[in-house]
Design a protein around this motif. Structure first.
Motif, PDB file in Angstrom:
ATOM      1  N   VAL A   8       0.713  -1.122  -0.160  1.00 39.95           N
ATOM      2  CA  VAL A   8       0.205  -0.122   0.083  1.00 39.95           C
ATOM      3  C   VAL A   8       0.831   1.219   0.108  1.00 39.95           C
ATOM      4  O   VAL A   8       0.523   2.221  -0.744  1.00 39.95           O
ATOM      5  N   LEU A   9       1.976   1.367   0.709  1.00 38.89           N
ATOM      6  CA  LEU A   9       3.077   2.465   0.803  1.00 38.89           C
ATOM      7  C   LEU A   9       3.556   2.519  -0.478  1.00 38.89           C
ATOM      8  O   LEU A   9       3.701   3.695  -0.993  1.00 38.89           O
ATOM      9  N   TYR A  10       4.004   1.428  -1.290  1.00 37.28           N
ATOM     10  CA  TYR A  10       4.441   1.545  -2.430  1.00 37.28           C
ATOM     11  C   TYR A  10       3.685   2.117  -3.374  1.00 37.28           C
ATOM     12  O   TYR A  10       4.038   3.006  -4.307  1.00 37.28           O
ATOM     13  N   LEU A  11       2.274   1.848  -3.466  1.00 28.97           N
ATOM     14  CA  LEU A  11       1.245   2.339  -4.408  1.00 28.97           C
ATOM     15  C   LEU A  11       1.129   3.768  -4.062  1.00 28.97           C
ATOM     16  O   LEU A  11       0.985   4.459  -5.104  1.00 28.97           O
ATOM     17  N   PHE A  12       0.922   4.092  -2.700  1.00 21.97           N
ATOM     18  CA  PHE A  12       0.944   5.340  -2.479  1.00 21.97           C
ATOM     19  C   PHE A  12       2.138   6.411  -3.051  1.00 21.97           C
ATOM     20  O   PHE A  12       1.754   7.508  -3.708  1.00 21.97           O
ATOM     21  N   ALA A  13       3.231   5.852  -2.975  1.00 21.73           N
ATOM     22  CA  ALA A  13       4.564   6.354  -3.370  1.00 21.73           C
ATOM     23  C   ALA A  13       4.189   6.712  -5.052  1.00 21.73           C
ATOM     24  O   ALA A  13       4.441   7.602  -5.402  1.00 21.73           O
ATOM     25  N   LEU A  14       3.925   5.390  -5.497  1.00 19.42           N
ATOM     26  CA  LEU A  14       3.466   5.672  -7.143  1.00 19.42           C
ATOM     27  C   LEU A  14       2.518   6.755  -7.150  1.00 19.42           C
ATOM     28  O   LEU A  14       2.641   7.294  -8.174  1.00 19.42           O
ATOM     29  N   TYR A  15       1.259   6.649  -6.665  1.00 20.26           N
ATOM     30  CA  TYR A  15       0.512   7.819  -6.841  1.00 20.26           C
ATOM     31  C   TYR A  15       1.001   9.002  -6.692  1.00 20.26           C
ATOM     32  O   TYR A  15       0.793  10.069  -7.573  1.00 20.26           O
ATOM     33  N   LEU A  16       1.797   9.519  -5.544  1.00 22.78           N
ATOM     34  CA  LEU A  16       2.187  10.729  -5.437  1.00 22.78           C
ATOM     35  C   LEU A  16       3.419  11.056  -6.448  1.00 22.78           C
ATOM     36  O   LEU A  16       3.211  12.322  -6.962  1.00 22.78           O
ATOM     37  N   GLY A  17       4.034  10.007  -6.847  1.00 24.68           N
ATOM     38  CA  GLY A  17       4.938  10.440  -8.105  1.00 24.68           C
ATOM     39  C   GLY A  17       4.251  10.803  -9.239  1.00 24.68           C
ATOM     40  O   GLY A  17       4.629  11.552 -10.169  1.00 24.68           O
ATOM     41  N   GLN A  18       2.976   9.891  -9.396  1.00 21.65           N
ATOM     42  CA  GLN A  18       2.344  10.316 -10.749  1.00 21.65           C
ATOM     43  C   GLN A  18       1.713  11.777 -10.772  1.00 21.65           C
ATOM     44  O   GLN A  18       1.731  12.814 -11.643  1.00 21.65           O
ATOM     45  N   VAL A  19       1.111  12.096  -9.406  1.00 22.77           N
ATOM     46  CA  VAL A  19       0.534  13.425  -9.216  1.00 22.77           C
ATOM     47  C   VAL A  19       1.680  14.593  -9.299  1.00 22.77           C
ATOM     48  O   VAL A  19       1.131  15.583  -9.934  1.00 22.77           O
ATOM     49  N   ARG A  20       2.552  14.460  -8.838  1.00 21.07           N
ATOM     50  CA  ARG A  20       3.743  15.416  -9.088  1.00 21.07           C
ATOM     51  C   ARG A  20       4.340  15.299 -10.433  1.00 21.07           C
ATOM     52  O   ARG A  20       5.530  16.178 -10.476  1.00 21.07           O
ATOM     53  N   GLY A  21       4.436  14.264 -11.218  1.00 22.97           N
ATOM     54  CA  GLY A  21       4.643  14.193 -12.230  1.00 22.97           C
ATOM     55  C   GLY A  21       6.429  13.999 -12.467  1.00 22.97           C
ATOM     56  O   GLY A  21       7.214  14.348 -13.150  1.00 22.97           O
ATOM     57  N   LYS A  22       6.699  12.996 -11.399  1.00 24.36           N
ATOM     58  CA  LYS A  22       8.145  12.717 -11.155  1.00 24.36           C
ATOM     59  C   LYS A  22       8.748  11.589 -12.101  1.00 24.36           C
ATOM     60  O   LYS A  22       9.773  11.427 -12.340  1.00 24.36           O
ATOM     61  N   PHE A  23       7.655  10.828 -12.753  1.00 24.82           N
ATOM     62  CA  PHE A  23       8.208   9.687 -13.674  1.00 24.82           C
ATOM     63  C   PHE A  23       7.024   9.602 -14.655  1.00 24.82           C
ATOM     64  O   PHE A  23       6.034   9.813 -14.486  1.00 24.82           O
ATOM     65  N   SER A  24       7.620   8.864 -15.777  1.00 24.49           N
ATOM     66  CA  SER A  24       6.668   8.565 -16.901  1.00 24.49           C
ATOM     67  C   SER A  24       5.711   7.674 -16.864  1.00 24.49           C
ATOM     68  O   SER A  24       5.775   6.803 -15.886  1.00 24.49           O
ATOM     69  N   LYS A  25       4.645   7.439 -17.676  1.00 25.18           N
ATOM     70  CA  LYS A  25       3.648   6.433 -17.492  1.00 25.18           C
ATOM     71  C   LYS A  25       4.198   4.897 -17.607  1.00 25.18           C
ATOM     72  O   LYS A  25       3.840   3.906 -17.030  1.00 25.18           O
ATOM     73  N   GLU A  26       5.317   4.850 -18.686  1.00 21.25           N
ATOM     74  CA  GLU A  26       5.891   3.668 -18.886  1.00 21.25           C
ATOM     75  C   GLU A  26       6.888   3.128 -17.384  1.00 21.25           C
ATOM     76  O   GLU A  26       6.902   2.006 -16.910  1.00 21.25           O
ATOM     77  N   GLN A  27       7.505   4.244 -16.758  1.00 24.77           N
ATOM     78  CA  GLN A  27       7.977   3.868 -15.614  1.00 24.77           C
ATOM     79  C   GLN A  27       7.067   3.474 -14.489  1.00 24.77           C
ATOM     80  O   GLN A  27       7.299   2.373 -13.686  1.00 24.77           O
ATOM     81  N   ARG A  28       5.787   3.973 -14.339  1.00 24.53           N
ATOM     82  CA  ARG A  28       4.893   3.833 -13.483  1.00 24.53           C
ATOM     83  C   ARG A  28       4.536   2.257 -13.851  1.00 24.53           C
ATOM     84  O   ARG A  28       4.455   1.240 -12.788  1.00 24.53           O
ATOM     85  N   ARG A  29       4.191   1.872 -15.099  1.00 26.99           N
ATOM     86  CA  ARG A  29       4.094   0.363 -15.350  1.00 26.99           C
ATOM     87  C   ARG A  29       4.869  -0.518 -14.991  1.00 26.99           C
ATOM     88  O   ARG A  29       4.546  -1.612 -14.471  1.00 26.99           O
ATOM     89  N   LYS A  30       6.147   0.000 -15.161  1.00 29.24           N
ATOM     90  CA  LYS A  30       7.188  -0.931 -14.975  1.00 29.24           C
ATOM     91  C   LYS A  30       7.222  -1.498 -13.326  1.00 29.24           C
ATOM     92  O   LYS A  30       7.395  -2.357 -12.951  1.00 29.24           O
ATOM     93  N   TYR A  31       6.940  -0.192 -12.754  1.00 27.10           N
ATOM     94  CA  TYR A  31       7.092  -0.573 -11.256  1.00 27.10           C
ATOM     95  C   TYR A  31       6.077  -1.151 -10.570  1.00 27.10           C
ATOM     96  O   TYR A  31       6.088  -1.941  -9.957  1.00 27.10           O
ATOM     97  N   ILE A  32       4.671  -1.107 -11.450  1.00 27.45           N
ATOM     98  CA  ILE A  32       3.506  -1.812 -10.950  1.00 27.45           C
ATOM     99  C   ILE A  32       3.677  -3.400 -11.393  1.00 27.45           C
ATOM    100  O   ILE A  32       3.333  -4.352 -10.790  1.00 27.45           O
TER     101      ILE A  32
END
Length: 71
Positions: A3-27
């Motif tokens: 859950v913390l990992y997913l929350f961090a991904l969400y925050l990164g998405q909101v702040r524009g810290k990484f691309s959509k492809e990076q998020r997919r890789k992490y998931i």
């Protein structure tokens, strides 16, 4: 932790810290964790047995002290 990992991904998405492809890789990596953990747990008994055999054959207790960082 997931859950913390997913929350961090969400925050990164909101702040524009990484691309959509990076998020997919992490998931994908998160989704792969159960299989990796299962493989690790299946190999653990063999690794523990090798370690026990190594220290069983030891003539001194200094090997055990080194293992546990005992002075």
């Amino acid at each position: 932790m997931a859950v913390l990992y997913l929350f961090a991904l969400y925050l990164g998405q909101v702040r524009g810290k990484f691309s959509k492809e990076q998020r997919r890789k992490y998931i994908r990596e998160l989704l792969d964790l159960p299989g990796k953990l299962e493989a690790l747990l299946q190999s653990a008994p063999a690794a523990c047995e090798r370690l026990a055999d190594k220290f069983y054959r030891s003539k001194t207790s200094s090997s055990w002290a080194a293992l546990f960082h005992y002075p």
